[in-house]
Design a protein around this motif. Structure first.
Motif, PDB file in Angstrom:
ATOM      1  N   LEU A 220       0.852  -1.189   0.000  1.00 58.19           N
ATOM      2  CA  LEU A 220       0.000   0.000   0.000  1.00 58.19           C
ATOM      3  C   LEU A 220       0.881   1.229   0.000  1.00 58.19           C
ATOM      4  O   LEU A 220       1.853   1.300   0.753  1.00 58.19           O
ATOM      5  N   GLU A 221       0.540   2.191  -0.862  1.00 53.35           N
ATOM      6  CA  GLU A 221       1.244   3.468  -0.830  1.00 53.35           C
ATOM      7  C   GLU A 221       0.292   4.578  -1.251  1.00 53.35           C
ATOM      8  O   GLU A 221      -0.699   4.333  -1.935  1.00 53.35           O
ATOM      9  N   PRO A 222       0.558   5.808  -0.792  1.00 49.63           N
ATOM     10  CA  PRO A 222      -0.323   6.922  -1.132  1.00 49.63           C
ATOM     11  C   PRO A 222      -0.506   7.054  -2.647  1.00 49.63           C
ATOM     12  O   PRO A 222       0.436   6.894  -3.416  1.00 49.63           O
ATOM     13  N   TYR A 223      -1.758   7.335  -3.026  1.00 43.92           N
ATOM     14  CA  TYR A 223      -2.128   7.442  -4.442  1.00 43.92           C
ATOM     15  C   TYR A 223      -3.359   8.327  -4.543  1.00 43.92           C
ATOM     16  O   TYR A 223      -4.380   8.052  -3.903  1.00 43.92           O
ATOM     17  N   MET A 224      -3.255   9.385  -5.326  1.00 50.03           N
ATOM     18  CA  MET A 224      -4.353  10.336  -5.489  1.00 50.03           C
ATOM     19  C   MET A 224      -4.890  10.746  -4.111  1.00 50.03           C
ATOM     20  O   MET A 224      -4.147  11.236  -3.298  1.00 50.03           O
ATOM     21  N   ASP A 225      -6.178  10.490  -3.842  1.00 49.52           N
ATOM     22  CA  ASP A 225      -6.759  10.864  -2.553  1.00 49.52           C
ATOM     23  C   ASP A 225      -6.918   9.658  -1.623  1.00 49.52           C
ATOM     24  O   ASP A 225      -7.729   9.663  -0.713  1.00 49.52           O
ATOM     25  N   GLY A 226      -6.124   8.626  -1.853  1.00 45.82           N
ATOM     26  CA  GLY A 226      -6.240   7.419  -1.045  1.00 45.82           C
ATOM     27  C   GLY A 226      -4.947   6.638  -1.028  1.00 45.82           C
ATOM     28  O   GLY A 226      -3.856   7.214  -1.039  1.00 45.82           O
ATOM     29  N   LEU A 227      -5.102   5.327  -1.006  1.00 42.54           N
ATOM     30  CA  LEU A 227      -3.956   4.422  -1.048  1.00 42.54           C
ATOM     31  C   LEU A 227      -4.115   3.496  -2.243  1.00 42.54           C
ATOM     32  O   LEU A 227      -5.239   3.121  -2.608  1.00 42.54           O
TER      33      LEU A 227
END
Length: 169
Positions: free
Chosen positions: A73-80
């Motif tokens: 899991l990694e930060p992406y757009m407005d989520g993970l």
């Protein structure tokens, strides 16, 4: 049981490689390198790239002391972004991937991130079915990865992490 790892040193790398053994073999063959070299490249990626990203985490479902399924899991757009979902070959079709995703969703529900995204190959019917069973919906007919590259052979799916699930995707 869900286990979360925030540093490479916390992971049992050999146990993780048993989860990814089949994929590592395929990737090594494509690149014309040994499986050992592929694993070392993966370890280097985790150490020098993945775990340097703030809030990146490896999630593992372990049972009987064995890593059964894993994902990143990694930060992406407005989520993970959920990446690299894999189940050990001898543990497939036993619900481990679904259990892992659902445990991750439960852990993240109502927290900082409103959404969980995932990119799935259009031909990966098993993964598509698991994602749908976990509430994911297709939102894009391609995948744009963290590095900006686009894959038209994959789709982007998304699920709300809000407890009330009323927030539109």
């Amino acid at each position: 049981m869900l286990q979360l790892f925030f540093h490479l040193a916390e992971l049992d790398f050999n146990a993780l490689m048993e989860v990814y053994g089949e994929s590592n073999g395929e990737n090594a063959a494509e690149r014309g390198i040994s499986v050992y070299a592929q694993e070392r490249n993966f370890e280097e990626y985790l150490r020098e790239d993945f775990f340097t990203v703030p809030e990146a985490v490896y999630a593992v479902w372990a049972e009987d002391g064995i890593y059964r399924a894993a994902l990143r899991l990694e930060p992406y757009m407005d989520g993970l972004l959920l990446e690299a979902l894999e189940t050990r070959p001898d543990s497939r079709r036993q619900g481990y991937a679904r259990a892992l995703i659902q445990a991750v969703q439960a852990r993240l529900s109502g927290g900082k991130y409103p959404r969980l995204y995932s990119h799935i190959g259009k031909r990966n019917t098993a993964s598509l079915a698991v994602h749908r069973a976990c509430g994911f919906q297709m939102i894009q007919d391609s995948a744009r990865y963290v590095d900006g590259t686009v894959n038209t052979r994959a789709v982007t799916m998304c699920v709300s992490l809000r407890a009330d699930k009323t927030e539109p995707l």
